[in-house]
Write an enzyme that holds these catalytic residues in place. Structure first.
Site, PDB file in Angstrom:
ATOM      1  N   GLU A  35       2.622  36.182  19.482  1.00  0.00           N
ATOM      2  CA  GLU A  35       1.383  36.752  20.018  1.00  0.00           C
ATOM      3  C   GLU A  35       0.248  36.711  18.998  1.00  0.00           C
ATOM      4  O   GLU A  35      -0.881  36.376  19.344  1.00  0.00           O
ATOM      5  CB  GLU A  35       1.600  38.196  20.485  1.00  0.00           C
ATOM      6  N   ASP A  53      -7.243  40.724  24.538  1.00  0.00           N
ATOM      7  CA  ASP A  53      -5.959  41.123  23.968  1.00  0.00           C
ATOM      8  C   ASP A  53      -6.182  41.505  22.503  1.00  0.00           C
ATOM      9  O   ASP A  53      -6.881  40.790  21.781  1.00  0.00           O
ATOM     10  CB  ASP A  53      -4.951  39.976  24.041  1.00  0.00           C
TER      11      ASP A  53
END
Length: 130
Positions: A35, A53
């Protein structure tokens, strides 16, 4: 802050993520690798949903945190998105626990499904003493 792999593994263990909701420590480290590349300051904007995000786990502003600019944001973690970018990942871990408590669990993270699911993730904690 960019964590070293074993430093992150130890930190996540100390913050109670090892085995949380049945998710092994190695899976959490794998998730963070793919990620954010272990970077607490990582951000990525999603034009489709106009959401962003945030942080080491790339937690999304549409559902989990408030950044003051995401339409129809829910803020289920009751947290400012900027808190997810701190060097101290205590709040990011608390929010990740909230995310993984939903029915989708760890599968909420696309990078986990793409890079960690059904794989040998033991390498992510190898020689870390955890």
């Amino acid at each position: 802050k960019i964590f070293e792999r074993c430093e992150l593994a130890r930190t996540l263990k100390n913050l109670g993520l090892a085995g949380y909701k049945g998710v092994s420590l190695a899976n959490w480290v794998c998730l963070a690798k793919w990620e954010s590349n272990y970077n607490t300051r990582a951000t990525n904007y999603n034009p489709g949903s106009k959401s962003t995000d945030y942080g080491i786990f790339q937690i999304n502003s549409r559902y989990w945190c408030n950044d003051g600019k995401t339409p129809r944001a829910v803020n289920a973690c009751h947290i400012s998105c900027s808190a997810l970018l701190q060097d101290d990942i205590t709040q990011a871990v608390a929010c990740a626990k909230r995310v993984v408590s939903d029915p989708n669990g760890i599968r909420a993270w696309v990078a986990w499904r793409a890079h960690c699911e059904n794989r040998d993730v033991s390498q992510y904690v190898r020689n870390c003493g955890v």
